[in-house]
Motif scaffolding. Structure first.
Motif, PDB file in Angstrom:
ATOM      1  N   UNK A   1       0.814 -16.638 -12.457  1.00  0.00           N
ATOM      2  CA  UNK A   1      -0.080 -17.551 -11.761  1.00  0.00           C
ATOM      3  C   UNK A   1      -1.406 -16.836 -11.533  1.00  0.00           C
ATOM      4  N   UNK A   2      -2.281 -17.469 -10.813  1.00  0.00           N
ATOM      5  CA  UNK A   2      -3.594 -16.878 -10.581  1.00  0.00           C
ATOM      6  C   UNK A   2      -3.499 -15.558  -9.823  1.00  0.00           C
ATOM      7  N   UNK A   3      -2.384 -15.336  -9.104  1.00  0.00           N
ATOM      8  CA  UNK A   3      -2.221 -14.117  -8.324  1.00  0.00           C
ATOM      9  C   UNK A   3      -1.909 -12.897  -9.158  1.00  0.00           C
ATOM     10  N   UNK A   4      -1.385 -13.061 -10.374  1.00  0.00           N
ATOM     11  CA  UNK A   4      -1.081 -11.938 -11.249  1.00  0.00           C
ATOM     12  C   UNK A   4       0.282 -11.338 -11.009  1.00  0.00           C
ATOM     13  N   UNK A   5       0.390 -10.012 -11.125  1.00  0.00           N
ATOM     14  CA  UNK A   5       1.647  -9.262 -11.036  1.00  0.00           C
ATOM     15  C   UNK A   5       1.926  -8.861  -9.599  1.00  0.00           C
ATOM     16  N   UNK A   6       3.091  -9.229  -9.091  1.00  0.00           N
ATOM     17  CA  UNK A   6       3.494  -8.876  -7.725  1.00  0.00           C
ATOM     18  C   UNK A   6       4.457  -7.694  -7.800  1.00  0.00           C
ATOM     19  N   UNK A   7       4.180  -6.634  -7.061  1.00  0.00           N
ATOM     20  CA  UNK A   7       5.037  -5.462  -7.023  1.00  0.00           C
ATOM     21  C   UNK A   7       5.793  -5.483  -5.693  1.00  0.00           C
ATOM     22  N   UNK A   8       7.139  -5.506  -5.780  1.00  0.00           N
ATOM     23  CA  UNK A   8       7.992  -5.564  -4.599  1.00  0.00           C
ATOM     24  C   UNK A   8       8.677  -4.226  -4.367  1.00  0.00           C
ATOM     25  N   UNK A   9       9.119  -4.011  -3.124  1.00  0.00           N
ATOM     26  CA  UNK A   9       9.894  -2.816  -2.792  1.00  0.00           C
ATOM     27  C   UNK A   9      11.259  -2.913  -3.472  1.00  0.00           C
ATOM     28  N   UNK A  10      11.647  -1.883  -4.229  1.00  0.00           N
ATOM     29  CA  UNK A  10      12.944  -1.920  -4.902  1.00  0.00           C
ATOM     30  C   UNK A  10      14.111  -1.630  -3.969  1.00  0.00           C
ATOM     31  N   UNK A  11      13.813  -1.096  -2.767  1.00  0.00           N
ATOM     32  CA  UNK A  11      14.854  -0.721  -1.808  1.00  0.00           C
ATOM     33  C   UNK A  11      14.226  -0.648  -0.421  1.00  0.00           C
ATOM     34  N   UNK A  12      15.039  -0.684   0.620  1.00  0.00           N
ATOM     35  CA  UNK A  12      14.474  -0.526   1.962  1.00  0.00           C
ATOM     36  C   UNK A  12      14.025   0.917   2.183  1.00  0.00           C
ATOM     37  N   UNK A  13      12.996   1.083   3.004  1.00  0.00           N
ATOM     38  CA  UNK A  13      12.506   2.427   3.306  1.00  0.00           C
ATOM     39  C   UNK A  13      11.227   2.394   4.097  1.00  0.00           C
ATOM     40  N   UNK A  14      10.552   3.537   4.136  1.00  0.00           N
ATOM     41  CA  UNK A  14       9.296   3.687   4.876  1.00  0.00           C
ATOM     42  C   UNK A  14       8.176   4.065   3.910  1.00  0.00           C
ATOM     43  N   UNK A  15       7.013   3.477   4.108  1.00  0.00           N
ATOM     44  CA  UNK A  15       5.849   3.779   3.280  1.00  0.00           C
ATOM     45  C   UNK A  15       5.238   5.084   3.783  1.00  0.00           C
ATOM     46  N   UNK A  16       5.170   6.097   2.903  1.00  0.00           N
ATOM     47  CA  UNK A  16       4.591   7.384   3.299  1.00  0.00           C
ATOM     48  C   UNK A  16       3.204   7.600   2.710  1.00  0.00           C
ATOM     49  N   UNK A  17       2.830   6.788   1.707  1.00  0.00           N
ATOM     50  CA  UNK A  17       1.492   6.902   1.137  1.00  0.00           C
ATOM     51  C   UNK A  17       1.139   5.607   0.409  1.00  0.00           C
ATOM     52  N   UNK A  18      -0.093   5.166   0.580  1.00  0.00           N
ATOM     53  CA  UNK A  18      -0.627   4.036  -0.183  1.00  0.00           C
ATOM     54  C   UNK A  18      -1.805   4.598  -0.968  1.00  0.00           C
ATOM     55  N   UNK A  19      -1.689   4.603  -2.300  1.00  0.00           N
ATOM     56  CA  UNK A  19      -2.682   5.265  -3.142  1.00  0.00           C
ATOM     57  C   UNK A  19      -3.773   4.341  -3.660  1.00  0.00           C
ATOM     58  N   UNK A  20      -3.685   3.040  -3.378  1.00  0.00           N
ATOM     59  CA  UNK A  20      -4.672   2.087  -3.880  1.00  0.00           C
ATOM     60  C   UNK A  20      -5.173   1.188  -2.760  1.00  0.00           C
ATOM     61  N   UNK A  21      -6.283   0.505  -3.042  1.00  0.00           N
ATOM     62  CA  UNK A  21      -6.828  -0.471  -2.093  1.00  0.00           C
ATOM     63  C   UNK A  21      -7.314  -1.673  -2.896  1.00  0.00           C
TER      64      UNK A  21
END
Length: 115
Positions: free
Chosen positions: A43-63
């Protein structure tokens, strides 16, 4: 017998390890296991990347607005004291980042949207 899924060079392998004592031999059975990935959203939104497992985010490398290449690091997700690098499956532009460092996520939660 314990089963583990090990990801090596982009392929997931299911490995069974048998604990032995003394002079007994060890047997290891290796076979490819299915790798869970997000299906492309056409769709117009493109590719959605989902969490493959539960956990905690320790780094976000993009904006939002970042131009990225296939294989580029998007997010680092810590699960069971292991850091898992979530990388881009496609070239594109980041249109949304749904998580921040320190967030807890469940399997299937949206992480990043790429157009």
């Amino acid at each position: 017998m314990k089963k583990y899924v090990i990801k090596l060079n982009g392929k997931a392998y299911e490995v069974e390890i048998e604990e032995v004592t003394g002079e007994a031999a060890t047997s290891v059975v290796e076979k490819e296991a299915p790798v869970r990935t997000s299906a492309p959203v056409q769709n117009a939104g493109g590719q959605k990347i989902d969490a493959p497992m539960p956990g905690n985010i320790v780094n976000v490398a993009v904006k939002p607005g970042d131009v990225i290449k296939k294989g580029q690091l998007l997010v680092v997700l810590e699960a069971m004291k292991m850091e898992n690098e979530i990388v881009s499956p496609v070239d594109g532009t980041v249109t949304a980042v749904s998580v921040a460092k320190g967030d807890s996520v469940n399997a299937g939660d949206a992480l990043v949207q790429i157009a």
